[in-house]
Design a protein around this motif. Structure first.
Motif, mmCIF file in Angstrom:
data_model
loop_
_atom_site.group_PDB
_atom_site.id
_atom_site.type_symbol
_atom_site.label_atom_id
_atom_site.label_comp_id
_atom_site.label_asym_id
_atom_site.label_seq_id
_atom_site.Cartn_x
_atom_site.Cartn_y
_atom_site.Cartn_z
ATOM 1 N N THR A 1 0.812 -1.217 0.000
ATOM 2 C CA THR A 1 0.000 0.000 0.000
ATOM 3 C C THR A 1 0.845 1.266 0.000
ATOM 4 O O THR A 1 0.296 2.371 0.021
ATOM 5 N N GLY A 2 2.176 1.125 -0.002
ATOM 6 C CA GLY A 2 3.028 2.308 -0.037
ATOM 7 C C GLY A 2 3.373 2.863 1.321
ATOM 8 O O GLY A 2 3.714 4.034 1.443
ATOM 9 N N GLN A 3 3.306 2.044 2.382
ATOM 10 C CA GLN A 3 3.646 2.509 3.720
ATOM 11 C C GLN A 3 4.744 1.644 4.309
ATOM 12 O O GLN A 3 4.806 0.430 4.061
ATOM 13 N N ALA A 4 5.633 2.269 5.062
ATOM 14 C CA ALA A 4 6.666 1.547 5.804
ATOM 15 C C ALA A 4 6.574 1.948 7.272
ATOM 16 O O ALA A 4 6.344 3.118 7.584
ATOM 17 N N ALA B 1 8.691 5.608 13.327
ATOM 18 C CA ALA B 1 8.167 6.457 12.246
ATOM 19 C C ALA B 1 7.277 5.622 11.337
ATOM 20 O O ALA B 1 7.460 4.412 11.200
ATOM 21 N N ARG B 2 6.313 6.293 10.726
ATOM 22 C CA ARG B 2 5.513 5.719 9.652
ATOM 23 C C ARG B 2 5.757 6.557 8.411
ATOM 24 O O ARG B 2 5.565 7.772 8.432
ATOM 25 N N VAL B 3 6.176 5.900 7.357
ATOM 26 C CA VAL B 3 6.531 6.597 6.123
ATOM 27 C C VAL B 3 5.483 6.244 5.069
ATOM 28 O O VAL B 3 5.291 5.075 4.751
ATOM 29 N N ASP B 4 4.815 7.272 4.532
ATOM 30 C CA ASP B 4 3.776 7.065 3.524
ATOM 31 C C ASP B 4 4.284 7.502 2.148
ATOM 32 O O ASP B 4 5.351 8.103 2.009
ATOM 33 N N GLY B 5 3.480 7.206 1.140
ATOM 34 C CA GLY B 5 3.774 7.670 -0.209
ATOM 35 C C GLY B 5 4.849 6.884 -0.929
ATOM 36 O O GLY B 5 5.419 7.362 -1.915
ATOM 37 N N LEU B 6 5.135 5.665 -0.453
ATOM 38 C CA LEU B 6 6.144 4.838 -1.111
ATOM 39 C C LEU B 6 5.512 4.031 -2.241
ATOM 40 O O LEU B 6 4.301 3.835 -2.287
ATOM 41 N N ARG B 7 6.357 3.532 -3.126
ATOM 42 C CA ARG B 7 5.906 2.621 -4.181
ATOM 43 C C ARG B 7 6.444 1.232 -3.914
ATOM 44 O O ARG B 7 7.571 1.071 -3.465
ATOM 45 N N HIS B 8 5.598 0.233 -4.160
ATOM 46 C CA HIS B 8 6.038 -1.146 -3.983
ATOM 47 C C HIS B 8 6.784 -1.600 -5.230
ATOM 48 O O HIS B 8 6.359 -1.267 -6.341
ATOM 49 N N PRO B 9 7.903 -2.341 -5.119
ATOM 50 C CA PRO B 9 8.512 -2.798 -3.877
ATOM 51 C C PRO B 9 9.443 -1.757 -3.272
ATOM 52 O O PRO B 9 10.090 -1.007 -3.996
ATOM 53 N N THR B 10 9.489 -1.737 -1.942
ATOM 54 C CA THR B 10 10.392 -0.852 -1.213
ATOM 55 C C THR B 10 11.461 -1.693 -0.541
ATOM 56 O O THR B 10 11.147 -2.669 0.141
ATOM 57 N N ASP C 1 10.928 5.314 -7.091
ATOM 58 C CA ASP C 1 10.889 6.756 -7.344
ATOM 59 C C ASP C 1 11.663 7.596 -6.339
ATOM 60 O O ASP C 1 11.833 8.801 -6.551
ATOM 61 N N ARG C 2 12.136 7.027 -5.229
ATOM 62 C CA ARG C 2 12.711 7.872 -4.177
ATOM 63 C C ARG C 2 13.650 7.042 -3.303
ATOM 64 O O ARG C 2 13.422 5.854 -3.083
ATOM 65 N N VAL C 3 14.720 7.711 -2.814
ATOM 66 C CA VAL C 3 15.604 7.136 -1.804
ATOM 67 C C VAL C 3 15.535 8.023 -0.566
ATOM 68 O O VAL C 3 15.695 9.246 -0.673
ATOM 69 N N GLN C 4 15.275 7.406 0.590
ATOM 70 C CA GLN C 4 15.165 8.153 1.837
ATOM 71 C C GLN C 4 16.114 7.574 2.875
ATOM 72 O O GLN C 4 16.427 6.387 2.856
ATOM 73 N N LEU C 5 16.547 8.426 3.801
ATOM 74 C CA LEU C 5 17.363 8.007 4.938
ATOM 75 C C LEU C 5 16.700 8.539 6.199
ATOM 76 O O LEU C 5 16.422 9.749 6.291
ATOM 77 N N TRP C 6 16.432 7.644 7.155
ATOM 78 C CA TRP C 6 15.727 8.018 8.394
ATOM 79 C C TRP C 6 16.599 7.704 9.604
ATOM 80 O O TRP C 6 17.299 6.690 9.638
ATOM 81 N N ASP C 7 16.534 8.597 10.576
ATOM 82 C CA ASP C 7 17.121 8.341 11.891
ATOM 83 C C ASP C 7 16.064 7.605 12.704
ATOM 84 O O ASP C 7 15.072 8.196 13.149
ATOM 85 N N ALA C 8 16.251 6.290 12.873
ATOM 86 C CA ALA C 8 15.244 5.495 13.571
ATOM 87 C C ALA C 8 15.206 5.789 15.063
ATOM 88 O O ALA C 8 14.239 5.445 15.746
ATOM 89 N N GLY C 9 16.259 6.405 15.585
ATOM 90 C CA GLY C 9 16.243 6.759 17.003
ATOM 91 C C GLY C 9 15.276 7.883 17.289
ATOM 92 O O GLY C 9 14.461 7.806 18.210
ATOM 93 N N SER C 10 15.344 8.953 16.481
ATOM 94 C CA SER C 10 14.466 10.110 16.693
ATOM 95 C C SER C 10 13.245 10.090 15.781
ATOM 96 O O SER C 10 12.323 10.889 15.965
#
Length: 891
Positions: free
Chosen positions: A768-771, A786-795, A812-821
């Protein structure tokens, strides 16, 4: 035949009588098979004959002609009885008299059709769904049967089929259906008062149709189902979740589903022996026992069995199919590959190239699902008619009224050469498929310029020009022409803008009484002008990313200096990554770390391993992976799993000079994950149970939890994550390897794909495009970071082994998240660039770019600017009309 064998023996003597072991080394056939070829007991296969002759320096063409003349006198010659087996093709309605083994399932399906207006038949590829629907259901129903497949244009497919049954002009039916999907109900009633519409290969609705055609088909079928018009759809099981996204299908399929599983031993015995019995032939008992043994645990083996028996029929003794004939064609595992390889070897160089392009065009690469075959209209193919006829005669492709498709999806995993083509060209195939779809949209909208490609997408498509057909090349030509026109228009607009600014400046002097308002207006105009100029610079930089990355980097920096924005920051990161990209050998096969793996032109049937040497790499051993592709790698990069069709190979890369393959049990399913050291592998069996295997052991451990959809081993191997379907809800749970559930982590409405990282980090992605990023260090209190929306499958999720950072990469996108904060560190729009295989490390994300180049996406923008400015950088400000020249780099 005795003379033929004697001449082969004499040819061997003239060659110096090499031993059969030596001949086996030259031909890749066993010594026993070569000895049998010259025994005179039976005619050897053409492939064995040609290999033997070439090894003895004989004339292969002369012996091929002799073999074919002799084969004409064999039982399988054209004058002999036809084969009772259909090979790779599905059994059709007219084949009902030789379709056996599914009697119980046919009865169940007939009863379901009587009870429910709409029904679905689900099963794995190769389970026999098409044969069941055609030679079983459609042949035995009391209703008037109508069998169709959706194709890329379901309106046209249904219009032609219904018009033929209703004896009406197809154009009239097509216009009515296109105007209103509910018109199908009326046309079906007019065609027959009691009709059964069978829609086979319904998954084409998701692989070939665009969104508009898909919605039309689903609405048309669900609204047409009723007392007088029964609808049955046949769907590949891995597209079940796709059906669940459409509420009309969910409602229509409620309690109206049949699952096609593997045949029982008795059903299988009937399926293989009864067609021969009806033809006046029989099978050796040893052959039947061998067939049952060979297909055990292979639910998708039916088309391979049918093909192998069709080949064995050509080598029968009298009217008896023998175990010797079965072994001569290579058995279940090799018969199809041998047939395809033999046909391919007989082609000339030009036809081989055309055949490769043809087969790849007939494939849709999977996107979270297995690869599927694709039906293509004849005008879209550049292949010679003679080649098509030859491949069709070999039953490798099927030519319909005006379309061509693979004879069966079994080719996609049973023919290693095709598997390798797909693996090496997977990204290009996706691009080619998108170009084909875009061309169809362009033509459907009367070649509307707004539907053309531009920028990076156009540059990427132009790279594949030689693979495209005439229609698609015309689409690209129109895009390039429009791009040139657009650039000219932009230059004229910039000149007008400069004149407008000059006029505004003159008005400012004249209208001194409104000086304050003029200053505000000028500032606003300047800001808007700068923003427009910066966006044009970003667009131009994107178009130069691949061909001129240094210029793209300078333009991106200029745009960011003129008017900073999210778009300029993204382009600055991308351009810097492209300008500093590195490559090795024939291109990286995955992002390097402890080891680099590259495609290497000098390595035959494999890839090249490299070890780090400071800032460079030293070659290590070649990895003989054949046509396999890298599927999984352990976090410490000492174990790697390669896939070659249905076969997995685990490689131990601890010693890069001496890589070692570790045997994978045949009953282990496709692996979902490895632990950190690659000691443990996990996957999901056909009955939805989690299975865990320890490398080097033969036993596979099954966990007791039912309904498992996906798995992920914890890095330290202490447990396993399961996504299970429990009461209609997808649940993420943690279990011990001994089969004890220790925690429930998450519940969602959609299937989730799991990844486990260091420090208790877990990522669950969905179609569904969520992580969802979770911190599960304390199982009593699992925290959603965190909940990340707007993704395309497969992620794809990847973890920084040194810190709590997670990279997410979709098409379509590359993201980097700080899972601590739970805060985003980087978000880069990569649409059209096909960047993948992310590896986060210290604020950077390494990804693979075009042609296997290594790109470094940096989340530290000041550092990016410093690195760009460490070398001379200039911009042709005339490229940005209207922009005021500024120093690019800080003092």
């Amino acid at each position: 035949m005795l003379q033929f064998a004697g001449d082969l023996r004499r040819l061997r003597r003239r060659a110096g009588e090499p031993t059969y072991r030596e001949l086996g080394r030259r031909t890749n056939y066993s010594a026993a098979a070569l000895s049998e070829a010259v025994s005179g007991r039976r005619l050897p296969s053409l492939a064995v004959t040609v290999a033997f002759v070439r090894a003895c320096d004989g004339d292969a063409d002369e012996w091929t002609d002799r073999w074919r003349r002799l084969a004409d006198a064999q039982p399988g010659a054209p004058g002999a009885p036809p084969s009772p087996y259909v090979g790779l093709a599905a059994y059709q309605v007219e084949d009902a008299d030789r379709f056996f083994g599914r009697e119980a399932l046919i009865g169940t399906l007939l009863a379901l059709v009587d009870e429910r207006p709409f029904a679905g038949v689900f099963g794995a590829s190769g389970a026999g769904k098409s044969s069941l629907l055609r030679a079983g259901l459609a042949a035995r129903t009391q209703r008037t049967p109508l069998v169709v497949t959706p194709g890329a244009d379901p309106v046209a497919e249904l219009a032609v089929a219904v018009a033929g049954l209703a004896d009406e002009p197809a154009d009239r039916v097509h216009d009515d259906l296109a105007a209103d999907p509910q018109a199908l109900r009326g046309w079906l009633a007019k065609a027959s008062g009691d009709l059964l519409l069978v829609v086979d290969q319904f998954e084409e609705c998701f692989t070939l149709c665009d969104e508009q055609a898909r919605r039309w088909l689903i609405r048309a079928l669900t609204s047409a189902a009723g007392p007088q018009s029964r609808i049955v759809v046949g769907v590949r099981a891995d597209f079940y979740a796709h059906c669940a996204r459409h509420h009309e299908l969910v409602a229509a399929l409620h309690r109206a589903q049949v699952l096609v599983g593997p045949m029982s031993a008795e059903e299988f015995r009937s399926a293989v022996t009864e067609p021969a019995t009806r033809a006046g032939a029989s099978l050796e008992t040893a052959l039947v026992a061998r067939l049952i043994s060979d297909v055990a645990g292979q639910p998708a083996a039916l088309p391979l069995v049918s093909h192998t028996l069709a080949e064995t029929w050509q080598r029968r003794r009298g009217m008896v199919l023998t175990l010797t004939g079965y072994e001569d064609v290579g058995g279940i595992r090799h018969a199809l590959a041998r047939t395809a390889e033999q046909i391919f070897d007989e082609l000339g160089e030009a036809d081989r190239t055309a055949a490769q392009r043809l087969f790849l065009r007939l494939v849709v690469p999977g996107d979270g699902t297995q690869d599927t075959k694709r039906r293509v209209r004849r005008p879209e193919l550049d292949a010679p008619a003679a080649l098509l006829d030859r491949l069709a005669a070999a039953r490798l492709i099927t030519i319909d009224r005006d379309s061509v498709e693979l004879a069966h999806e079994a080719l996609l995993h049973a023919w290693p050469r095709l598997v390798g083509w797909i693996a090496r060209n997977r990204d290009d195939l996706r691009t080619q498929h998108r170009v084909s779809e875009a061309t169809a949209v362009w033509e459907a909208h009367d070649r509307d310029p707004d539907t053309l490609y531009r920028g990076a997408r156009l540059d990427q498509a132009v790279r594949l020009r030689e693979r495209l057909n005439q229609r698609e090349r015309a689409f690209l030509d129109a895009g390039q022409a429009a791009e040139q026109t657009r650039s000219a228009v932009a230059r004229r607009a910039a000149r007008r803008l400069r004149r407008l600014v000059a006029v505004l400046a003159a008005l400012t002097v004249l209208l001194a009484g409104t000086a304050i308002a003029a200053v505000v207006a000028q500032r606003s105009a300047t800001r808007q002008r700068n923003e427009a100029v910066a966006l044009r610079a970003v667009d131009t930089a994107r178009g130069l990313l691949i061909s001129r990355p240094q210029d793209a980097q300078a333009l991106a920096l200029a745009a960011h200096r003129i008017a900073p924005s999210d778009q300029t920051r993204t382009m600055l990161v991308l351009a810097h990554a492209a300008a500093t990209a590195t490559t090795l050998g024939g291109g990286f096969a995955t992002t390097p770390g402890r080891v680099a793996i590259t495609w290497e032109p000098g390595v035959t049937d494999g890839q090249q391993l490299w070890r780090p040497d400071g800032d460079s790499w030293l070659p290590a051993a070649a990895l003989p992976t054949g046509d396999g592709f890298l599927y999984l790698m352990s976090a410490d990069e000492r174990r790697a799993v390669y896939r070659n069709g249905p076969v997995s190979v685990l490689w131990d890369l601890s010693d890069l000079d001496h890589p070692r393959s570790v045997t994978v049990p045949a009953d282990l399913p496709v692996a979902d994950s490895l632990d950190r050291t690659g000691t443990l592998l996990s996957g999901v069996s056909e009955d939805h149970r989690a299975q865990v295997w320890r490398a080097g052991e033969r036993t596979v451990r099954r966990l007791p939890a039912p309904g498992v959809q996906s798995t992920a081993l914890l890095p330290d191997g202490s447990g396993i994550l399961l996504c299970r379907l429990v009461g209609g809800v997808y649940t993420v749970e943690q279990w011990t390897l001994d089969g004890v559930r220790t925690a429930t982590l998450l519940r969602e409405a959609y299937r989730m794909y799991l990844s486990a990282g260091p420090g208790g980090l877990i990522v669950a992605t969905s179609e569904t495009g969520q992580a969802v990023l979770m911190d599960a260090r304390d199982l009593r209190e699992v925290r959603t970071a965190a909940r990340v929306d707007g993704l395309r499958h497969p992620t794809v999720a990847a973890f920084d082994q040194a810190g709590p950072a997670v990279a997410l990469a979709d098409p379509d996108r590359v993201q980097l998240w700080d899972a601590g904060s739970g805060t985003p560190l980087l978000s880069v729009d990569t649409q059209g660039l096909d960047l993948g295989a992310p590896r986060p490390d210290g604020g950077r994300v390494a990804v693979l770019g075009p042609r296997g180049a290594l790109w470094q996406l940096d989340s530290d923008l000041p550092r990016v600017v410093r690195e760009i400015c460490s070398a001379p950088v200039t911009v042709d400000w005339d490229r940005l009309p209207g922009a005021t020249p500024k120093p690019l780099c800080p003092d």
